[in-house]
Design a protein around this motif. Structure first.
Motif, PDB file in Angstrom:
ATOM      1  N   PHE A   1     104.829 159.799  89.526  1.00  0.00           N
ATOM      2  CA  PHE A   1     104.347 160.358  91.311  1.00  0.00           C
ATOM      3  C   PHE A   1     104.118 161.312  91.750  1.00  0.00           C
ATOM      4  O   PHE A   1     105.237 162.471  91.300  1.00  0.00           O
TER       5      PHE A   1
ATOM      6  N   GLY B   1     105.082 164.586  94.873  1.00  0.00           N
ATOM      7  CA  GLY B   1     105.819 164.364  95.786  1.00  0.00           C
ATOM      8  C   GLY B   1     107.255 165.237  96.132  1.00  0.00           C
ATOM      9  O   GLY B   1     106.896 165.997  95.015  1.00  0.00           O
TER      10      GLY B   1
ATOM     11  N   LEU C   1     109.111 158.124  95.219  1.00  0.00           N
ATOM     12  CA  LEU C   1     108.336 159.425  95.724  1.00  0.00           C
ATOM     13  C   LEU C   1     108.796 160.026  93.993  1.00  0.00           C
ATOM     14  O   LEU C   1     108.155 161.553  94.026  1.00  0.00           O
TER      15      LEU C   1
ATOM     16  N   ALA D   1     106.060 156.649 100.462  1.00  0.00           N
ATOM     17  CA  ALA D   1     104.630 157.237 100.284  1.00  0.00           C
ATOM     18  C   ALA D   1     103.304 157.714 100.680  1.00  0.00           C
ATOM     19  O   ALA D   1     102.931 158.482 100.703  1.00  0.00           O
TER      20      ALA D   1
ATOM     21  N   ARG E   1     102.394 161.338 101.252  1.00  0.00           N
ATOM     22  CA  ARG E   1     100.851 161.390 101.307  1.00  0.00           C
ATOM     23  C   ARG E   1      99.560 162.425 102.086  1.00  0.00           C
ATOM     24  O   ARG E   1      98.807 162.432 102.203  1.00  0.00           O
TER      25      ARG E   1
END
Length: 473
Positions: free
Chosen positions: A114, A117, A164, A389, A393
């Motif tokens: 990921f 993160g 994450l 997530a 984001r």
């Protein structure tokens, strides 16, 4: 319980302390050391060396193994490995011989990659607290017990956070030990693969409960103290007899092999006892002390005049800390959080808005920083409404001050904008009424002169009485 510096020698048998370990950070495809409040990235050679540090092999034997593997001179390898290990011993990450209090066995969890993160999560389990500190950093509107997420919901959140890339989890409040299900919450965090820190005042934490938390895999305790003078400590916290309870909590944590940080908020009412506060941390066996000059927004802003120290005492405190660093080198590490009022440049608040940290309130609201709810015009999402997530984001609150596009002058063209990211948004709002303004800590801020002058004036006037933090206030 005072520790002594370990000087690495050929017969030293390096091993990780219970509260530090190698960790495969699979979301970022790297190896790291997890330690109290810290993540240390390793190169391939460092990883190889540390996998051999089992508390049984000596430095000489480790160097011989590496010499055979890499066909390099053993004396060169021994010197280089000793230098690497000495730095880790001085940070109290390694010890000589295996830890007598090994951590419980952990199941290694592997998460998919990921990019971008967060590395840290502050989990505010409750806003309930037996203390009434005048510099409380919780929002003005506290969340009640009837809206707190249950332990099962926190467990879901921890697994999503680990996916994450979160590495460090801080179980906080209020006072997290006010929750009767804290052991279940801590166990869920450990099972998710997170390095688990308990941030506590220590006054509700008896030895048996700390034993249970250690048994499920708690890594580290950050224990706050108000002062080392009992009468002053009672007055600052509006809680009677707290210092003795804190000492017992600290000593029990160290007896269990847990990492221990003493967190000492410093202000006008206790700054004269800073040397004794540092010595207290060493006496109880802390590996780390955080000396944090109080920052003034939310509830602390109500008590600025009672808490802001004179400049000369603040400057003396910085010298005291530097001297203590030398005196306790290799025994205790120091984090010193500078005073905003007497600085020229701001700090990168939470490492930069939406860059490395997220906060979850007792009810599950997901925030970019612990005081973000003090800012107007932001919309905060609640965990469970959509995946963590997605909130991280592209959540509106996270995007509000992420990066540089939101910046005004002088931040927009400043060469420091990638270092401090404009400073603290909450402080900018509290002082200028504009959350996008330059942090008034910065000497380039139009508000800086008035900000500094107010501190000078208040610090020289007689200190008023505290306005205490009460749940119903």
């Amino acid at each position: 319980m005072n520790a002594a510096r370990v000087d690495v020698a050929a017969d030293t048998r390096p091993a990780f302390s219970r509260y530090a370990r190698l960790h495969g950070d699979t979301p970022r495809a790297r190896a790291v050391i997890l330690a109290p409040e810290r993540v240390y990235e390793l190169d391939a050679i460092g990883q190889v060396v540390l996998t051999l540090c089992d508390g049984g092999r000596t430095l000489r034997e480790i160097a011989a193994d590496l010499s055979r593997t890499y066909t390099a001179p053993v004396e060169v390898i021994e010197r280089d490995v000793a230098n690497l290990l000495q730095g880790l011993f001085d940070k109290r990450i390694l010890r000589d011989g295996p830890d007598p209090n090994p951590a419980p066995a952990r199941r290694v969890r592997v998460y998919p990659r990921f990019d971008g993160g967060p590395t840290g999560l502050l989990a505010e389990l409750t806003h309930r607290c037996p203390l009434q500190c005048p510099y409380c950093s919780n929002p003005l509107e506290l969340e009640r017990a009837n809206v707190e997420m249950p332990s099962a919901k926190w467990a879901e959140l921890f697994h999503e956070a680990a996916a994450l890339g979160v590495l460090q989890l801080h179980l906080s409040g209020g006072e997290p030990t006010a929750r009767t299900d804290l052991e279940a919450i801590a166990q869920a965090a450990v099972e998710a693969g997170l390095y688990t820190n308990l941030i506590t005042a220590g006054v509700l934490l008896d030895g048996e409960r700390l034993d249970r938390l250690a048994a499920v895999g708690l890594d580290h305790v950050q224990l706050s103290i108000q002062d080392v003078d009992p009468e002053s400590a009672d007055r600052i916290s509006a809680y009677r007899g707290g210092l003795a309870k804190k000492r017992r909590t600290a000593e029990r944590a160290r007896a269990l092999g847990l990492g221990l940080t003493i967190n000492a908020p410093i202000h006008r009412q206790n700054i004269d006892r800073l040397p004794a506060i540092i010595d207290f941390a060493a006496e109880v066996g802390a590996q780390r002390i955080e000396i944090a000059n109080v920052q003034f927004y939310a509830w602390a802003e109500k008590n600025r005049a009672a808490l802001i120290p004179p400049r000369e005492k603040y400057e003396a405190a910085t010298r005291i800390v530097e001297d203590a660093k030398a005196r306790y080198g290799g025994v205790m590490t120091f984090d010193f959080v500078a005073s905003d009022h007497y600085a020229s440049y701001p700090k990168a608040c939470v490492g930069g808005w939406g860059r490395s940290m997220l906060v979850v309130t007792p009810s599950g609201r997901v925030l970019p920083c612990h005081a973000a709810q003090t800012l107007p015009g932001l919309t905060f999402e609640t965990f469970g409404d959509r995946p963590l997530a997605e909130i991280w984001r592209n959540g509106a609150a996270f995007e509000a001050f992420r990066g540089e596009a939101w910046m005004k002058e002088p931040c927009r063209s400043c060469e420091r904008r990638g270092l401090d990211f404009g400073g603290c948004r909450c402080q900018a709002f509290w002082v200028t009424a504009d959350p996008a303004a330059t942090d008034p800590t910065c000497r380039f801020s139009a508000a800086h002169a008035a900000f500094a002058a107010a501190a000078e004036a208040q610090s020289q006037a007689p200190a008023p009485d505290f306005v205490y933090r009460r749940m119903r206030a």
